[in-house]
Design an enzyme around this catalytic site. Structure first.
Site, PDB file in Angstrom:
ATOM      1  N   SER A 194       6.642  42.806  11.254  1.00 31.42           N
ATOM      2  CA  SER A 194       7.271  41.644  11.877  1.00 31.42           C
ATOM      3  C   SER A 194       6.683  40.346  11.328  1.00 31.42           C
ATOM      4  O   SER A 194       6.874  40.045  10.146  1.00 31.42           O
ATOM      5  CB  SER A 194       7.119  41.741  13.398  1.00 31.42           C
ATOM      6  OG  SER A 194       7.940  40.833  14.067  1.00 31.42           O
ATOM      7  N   PHE A 195       5.932  39.580  12.118  1.00 32.48           N
ATOM      8  CA  PHE A 195       5.339  38.357  11.566  1.00 32.48           C
ATOM      9  C   PHE A 195       4.301  38.709  10.502  1.00 32.48           C
ATOM     10  O   PHE A 195       4.034  37.932   9.588  1.00 32.48           O
ATOM     11  CB  PHE A 195       4.845  37.477  12.707  1.00 32.48           C
ATOM     12  CG  PHE A 195       3.373  37.239  12.850  1.00 32.48           C
ATOM     13  CD1 PHE A 195       2.911  35.936  12.998  1.00 32.48           C
ATOM     14  CD2 PHE A 195       2.447  38.273  12.920  1.00 32.48           C
ATOM     15  CE1 PHE A 195       1.554  35.674  13.189  1.00 32.48           C
ATOM     16  CE2 PHE A 195       1.101  38.021  13.109  1.00 32.48           C
ATOM     17  CZ  PHE A 195       0.651  36.716  13.240  1.00 32.48           C
ATOM     18  N   SER A 215       3.271  39.847  16.253  1.00 32.46           N
ATOM     19  CA  SER A 215       2.883  38.681  17.062  1.00 32.46           C
ATOM     20  C   SER A 215       3.227  38.815  18.533  1.00 32.46           C
ATOM     21  O   SER A 215       3.457  37.823  19.218  1.00 32.46           O
ATOM     22  CB  SER A 215       3.549  37.414  16.502  1.00 32.46           C
ATOM     23  OG  SER A 215       4.963  37.517  16.587  1.00 32.46           O
ATOM     24  N   ASP A 257      16.917  47.342  16.513  1.00 30.15           N
ATOM     25  CA  ASP A 257      15.916  46.289  16.708  1.00 30.15           C
ATOM     26  C   ASP A 257      16.564  45.066  17.362  1.00 30.15           C
ATOM     27  O   ASP A 257      17.492  44.479  16.815  1.00 30.15           O
ATOM     28  CB  ASP A 257      15.310  45.904  15.354  1.00 30.15           C
ATOM     29  CG  ASP A 257      14.050  45.045  15.464  1.00 30.15           C
ATOM     30  OD1 ASP A 257      13.894  44.348  16.476  1.00 30.15           O
ATOM     31  OD2 ASP A 257      13.238  45.090  14.532  1.00 30.15           O
ATOM     32  N   HIS A 268      12.125  47.832  17.602  1.00 28.17           N
ATOM     33  CA  HIS A 268      11.212  47.047  16.770  1.00 28.17           C
ATOM     34  C   HIS A 268       9.910  47.786  16.464  1.00 28.17           C
ATOM     35  O   HIS A 268       9.119  47.316  15.652  1.00 28.17           O
ATOM     36  CB  HIS A 268      10.905  45.723  17.484  1.00 28.17           C
ATOM     37  CG  HIS A 268      10.256  44.691  16.615  1.00 28.17           C
ATOM     38  ND1 HIS A 268      10.796  44.282  15.404  1.00 28.17           N
ATOM     39  CD2 HIS A 268       9.102  43.976  16.768  1.00 28.17           C
ATOM     40  CE1 HIS A 268      10.019  43.366  14.860  1.00 28.17           C
ATOM     41  NE2 HIS A 268       8.978  43.170  15.654  1.00 28.17           N
TER      42      HIS A 268
END
Length: 286
Positions: free
Chosen positions: A108-109, A39, A229, A257
């Site tokens: 991630s998202f 995102s 991260d 990340h």
């Protein structure tokens, strides 16, 4: 990978749960893999998966859609941005493509979306890869707050990139300019800035799936996280590994990340081998 020459982020499109969805594809054989991006501001399926799709496409049929509000999928005026909306879009994409069952990779998202799909539609999901994943509660980091609070300036983009990568070689001025320009294409920043307004801790909570639902998952699951991260804390992956009975966790050193970018060869090899391994039945109590 099927893209236009003018813009490699623009591929084919299909209507998924009522949303015209831009997607990239790679490979024409083997098992199916659907990859769900993260995102960040200006993100697209191409930006996240450009180093992954060609490699996995050698063994699998891969699809990477742009989530509604991101990239080159439509941005309906009345859309409500939420993990459920994105999950429903992805399920709609899977069904529209005629896919009976697929592996999922979520960044991630995108990991939170994958978890929501797997708990609500277990019949559609085979193996799961969660990379720097959301989906369980945590105290929002300065990194994620900065990413979601992106202000649409080159200075703000530099700050965002500083949080994403461990390697300083990656976050140079050229990348900042490229990502800034991508984030400011027509409609991109307007939709992004409406998704996660402050205070942003509530959106971390909104992206979660209840622990009890995650515990019910029986899918073979690979969890990958960068040790350094600064956007999604490593503790989230430790929590997911505890909740999912049939999960393994791999932690990459000297990695932020962007596991798929900072440790591309390791990530691709790990995921490929994971998808190709023979099915196993977990045995408890031994």
């Amino acid at each position: 990978m099927t893209t236009t020459q003018a813009n490699p982020a623009v591929g084919k499109s299909i209507v998924a749960n009522g949303i015209r969805t831009n997607y990239l594809e790679s490979g024409t054989g083997g098992q199916t893999v659907v990859l769900v991006h993260g995102s960040g501001p200006g993100v697209t399926a191409y930006a996240n998966w450009r180093l992954v799709l060609p490699v996995l496409g050698e063994d699998f049929t891969c699809y990477a859609p742009d989530m509604v509000g991101f990239g080159y999928s439509d941005r309906p005026e009345d859309v409500e941005y939420s993990v459920q909306t994105w999950a429903d879009q992805t399920v709609g994409f899977i069904k529209a493509m005629g896919i009976e069952k697929t592996h999922l990779i979520g960044n991630s998202f995108g990991g939170a979306i994958a978890l929501r799909i797997a708990t609500q539609h277990p019949e559609l999901v085979d193996k799961i890869v969660l990379m720097g994943s959301m989906g369980v509660p945590f105290d929002i980091t300065d990194g994620l707050d900065t990413v979601w609070g992106y202000e649409g300036t080159i200075e703000s983009m530099r700050q965002v990139l500083d949080y994403f990568a461990y390697s300083r070689d990656l976050v140079n001025e050229e990348l900042a300019q490229v990502r800034y320009k991508a984030s400011m294409e027509p409609g991109f920043h307007e939709s992004f800035s409406s998704m996660f307004p402050a205070p942003r801790q509530r959106w971390v909570e909104a992206m979660t799936t209840p622990d009890d639902e995650i515990r019910k998952l029986t899918n073979r699951t690979l969890i990958v996280h960068g040790r350094e991260d600064k956007v999604i804390p490593l503790e989230t992956s430790l929590k997911l590994e505890q909740l999912i009975d049939n999960a393994d966790l791999s932690v990459f050193s000297h990695c932020g990340h962007w596991s798929m970018i900072e440790r591309t060869a390791d990530f691709n090899r790990l995921v490929r081998d994971f998808f190709l391994e023979a099915p196993t039945t977990p045995v408890k109590g031994q």
